[in-house]
Design a protein around this motif. Structure first.
Motif, PDB file in Angstrom:
ATOM      1  N   GLN A  23       0.834  -1.220   0.000  1.00  0.00           N
ATOM      2  CA  GLN A  23       0.000   0.000   0.000  1.00  0.00           C
ATOM      3  C   GLN A  23       0.862   1.261   0.000  1.00  0.00           C
ATOM      4  OE1 GLN A  23      -2.154  -1.132   3.564  1.00  0.00           O
ATOM      5  NE2 GLN A  23      -4.048  -1.465   2.419  1.00  0.00           N
ATOM      6  N   LEU A  24       1.965   1.213   0.721  1.00  0.00           N
ATOM      7  CA  LEU A  24       2.871   2.375   0.751  1.00  0.00           C
ATOM      8  C   LEU A  24       3.492   2.618  -0.614  1.00  0.00           C
ATOM      9  CD1 LEU A  24       4.850   1.870   4.073  1.00  0.00           C
ATOM     10  CD2 LEU A  24       3.361   3.808   3.546  1.00  0.00           C
ATOM     11  N   ALA A  25       3.913   1.528  -1.267  1.00  0.00           N
ATOM     12  CA  ALA A  25       4.547   1.676  -2.582  1.00  0.00           C
ATOM     13  C   ALA A  25       3.565   2.308  -3.564  1.00  0.00           C
ATOM     14  CB  ALA A  25       5.025   0.312  -3.086  1.00  0.00           C
ATOM     15  N   GLN A  26       2.309   1.867  -3.497  1.00  0.00           N
ATOM     16  CA  GLN A  26       1.294   2.435  -4.405  1.00  0.00           C
ATOM     17  C   GLN A  26       1.085   3.919  -4.108  1.00  0.00           C
ATOM     18  OE1 GLN A  26      -1.775  -0.419  -3.489  1.00  0.00           O
ATOM     19  NE2 GLN A  26      -1.237  -1.752  -5.221  1.00  0.00           N
ATOM     20  N   ARG A  27       1.060   4.242  -2.835  1.00  0.00           N
ATOM     21  CA  ARG A  27       0.847   5.639  -2.441  1.00  0.00           C
ATOM     22  C   ARG A  27       2.056   6.507  -2.820  1.00  0.00           C
ATOM     23  NH1 ARG A  27      -3.114   7.385   1.404  1.00  0.00           N
ATOM     24  NH2 ARG A  27      -2.678   9.520   2.018  1.00  0.00           N
ATOM     25  N   ALA A  28       3.243   5.932  -2.645  1.00  0.00           N
ATOM     26  CA  ALA A  28       4.463   6.667  -3.015  1.00  0.00           C
ATOM     27  C   ALA A  28       4.441   6.970  -4.510  1.00  0.00           C
ATOM     28  CB  ALA A  28       5.698   5.847  -2.644  1.00  0.00           C
ATOM     29  N   ARG A  29       4.078   5.959  -5.292  1.00  0.00           N
ATOM     30  CA  ARG A  29       4.034   6.166  -6.747  1.00  0.00           C
ATOM     31  C   ARG A  29       3.017   7.250  -7.114  1.00  0.00           C
ATOM     32  NH1 ARG A  29       7.762   5.892 -10.344  1.00  0.00           N
ATOM     33  NH2 ARG A  29       6.745   7.212 -11.844  1.00  0.00           N
ATOM     34  N   TRP A  36      12.497   5.136  -3.662  1.00  0.00           N
ATOM     35  CA  TRP A  36      11.801   4.963  -2.384  1.00  0.00           C
ATOM     36  C   TRP A  36      12.597   4.056  -1.462  1.00  0.00           C
ATOM     37  CZ3 TRP A  36       8.069   0.655  -0.989  1.00  0.00           C
ATOM     38  CH2 TRP A  36       7.449   0.918   0.244  1.00  0.00           C
ATOM     39  N   ALA A  37      12.456   4.295  -0.149  1.00  0.00           N
ATOM     40  CA  ALA A  37      12.979   3.373   0.867  1.00  0.00           C
ATOM     41  C   ALA A  37      11.946   3.230   1.975  1.00  0.00           C
ATOM     42  CB  ALA A  37      14.286   3.895   1.456  1.00  0.00           C
ATOM     43  N   LEU A  38      11.642   2.000   2.337  1.00  0.00           N
ATOM     44  CA  LEU A  38      10.850   1.721   3.539  1.00  0.00           C
ATOM     45  C   LEU A  38      11.837   1.654   4.697  1.00  0.00           C
ATOM     46  CD1 LEU A  38       8.192   0.784   4.958  1.00  0.00           C
ATOM     47  CD2 LEU A  38       8.934  -1.563   4.462  1.00  0.00           C
TER      48      LEU A  38
END
Ligand code: AMP
Ligand code: MN
Ligand code: MN
Ligand code: MN
Length: 293
Positions: A23-29, A36-38
């Motif tokens: 979900q974070l990756a989608q939001r970051a995109r 990006w880095a988690l």
């Protein structure tokens, strides 16, 4: 090709965030992020999923972690970027940090009970996505749910901070250990949100020079908790110290975070970006357009 929108600080359900790595990756995109880095607190369990999700979204990826450290009795956060997440020293060090969180949380709950708030341990646990990683954030969510406070800001003013109920002083890693673990794994150590530490100018200077002496190479000058003036101040300090600059929203949750992924101002051109140190460590998305040559 330089990165136009790097976001190198964010949290998932593997620590105190409310979104999964996917979900974070989608939001970051959606926020336009291209690197990006988690960076979960003291935990690497989300890294593989985060990298895969980043690549599926066409973003380049750097491994990340936010290590809890102690300096002169203050808690300091050190972001590690671009390390090998299988590295033993880093894994062992983080494991020990996670291990200390359970007993700390029990003591936090005892203090809150004394202050008239019962059931905080069980209440906080209901917000925990990773049983190894119970944090003050999870207690804060419980206090909001109970109606004890009406905002995160109020929680951390009245509870969970030094001198207030629910604060348990913790010996985290030393700055030297945190930097060593990150560097041993081939990564770069970045001092997170420098304006957030309540240090006087002398102690701040001592921390920064110690961090550099330990091998720290970056400072988060543009981050979710900095004002424009603070970003300018820490840009100048990073320049004086020869540090590279990093940028990260410190995104935790759509409901709680003031700054969304990818929405911060750009890094100032006066400073070299931290990813200049990490070109061999970036995990590039297929067809991302960012080549290593
Ligand atoms: P811990 O690692 O258990 O000490 O929890 C630290 C976390 O608490 C930070 O990473 C933040 O997510 C959260 N936190 C600390 N202070 C504040 C604050 N003033 N407002 C909102 N969140 C905070
Ligand atoms: Mn956090
Ligand atoms: Mn932090
Ligand atoms: Mn953080």
């Amino acid at each position: 090709m330089p990165y136009l929108n790097a976001d190198l600080h964010s949290h998932s359900t593997f620590s105190d965030g409310t979104l999964t790595p996917l979900q974070l990756a989608q939001r970051a995109r959606q926020g336009g992020v291209d690197l990006w880095a988690l960076t979960d607190h003291d935990e690497l369990a989300g890294q593989a999923a985060a990298c895969a999700a980043a690549h599926a979204q066409g973003m380049d990826y750097l491994t990340g972690v936010e290590v809890s450290a102690s300096y002169a009795g203050h808690t300091i956060h050190i972001v590690g970027l671009g390390f090998d997440s299988g590295h033993q020293a880093l894994q062992k060090g983080l494991h020990a940090l996670r291990h200390s969180r359970g007993p700390r949380a029990q003591e936090m709950a005892r203090q809150l009970e004394t202050a008239g708030i019962a059931g905080a341990y069980e209440g906080a646990l209901r917000y925990v996505g990773n049983p190894d990683l119970i944090s003050r954030t999870h207690f804060a969510r419980f206090l909001l749910e109970r109606g004890v406070c009406t905002s995160m800001g109020e929680v951390f003013q009245r509870f969970l901070t030094e001198g207030k109920p629910g604060f348990v002083p913790q010996r985290w890693a030393s700055v030297e250990e945190a930097v060593d673990w990150i560097r041993a794994g081939g990564g770069v150590a970045v001092l997170a949100h420098p304006a957030r530490y309540d240090l006087d100018a002398t102690l701040e200077h001592a921390l920064f020079t110690h961090f550099v002496a330990c091998g720290g190479q970056g400072m988060e000058t543009v981050c979710g908790s900095h004002t424009t003036a603070e970003a300018a101040r820490y840009t100048q300090l990073a320049l004086d110290l020869g540090l590279h600059a990093s940028r990260g929203s410190d995104f935790h949750s759509p409901a709680e975070s003031r700054v969304d992924l990818g929405t911060l101002p750009s890094l100032p051109a006066a400073l070299p970006p931290v990813w200049d140190l990490l070109s061999s460590r970036i995990q590039r998305a297929p067809l991302s357009g960012h080549s290593s040559h």
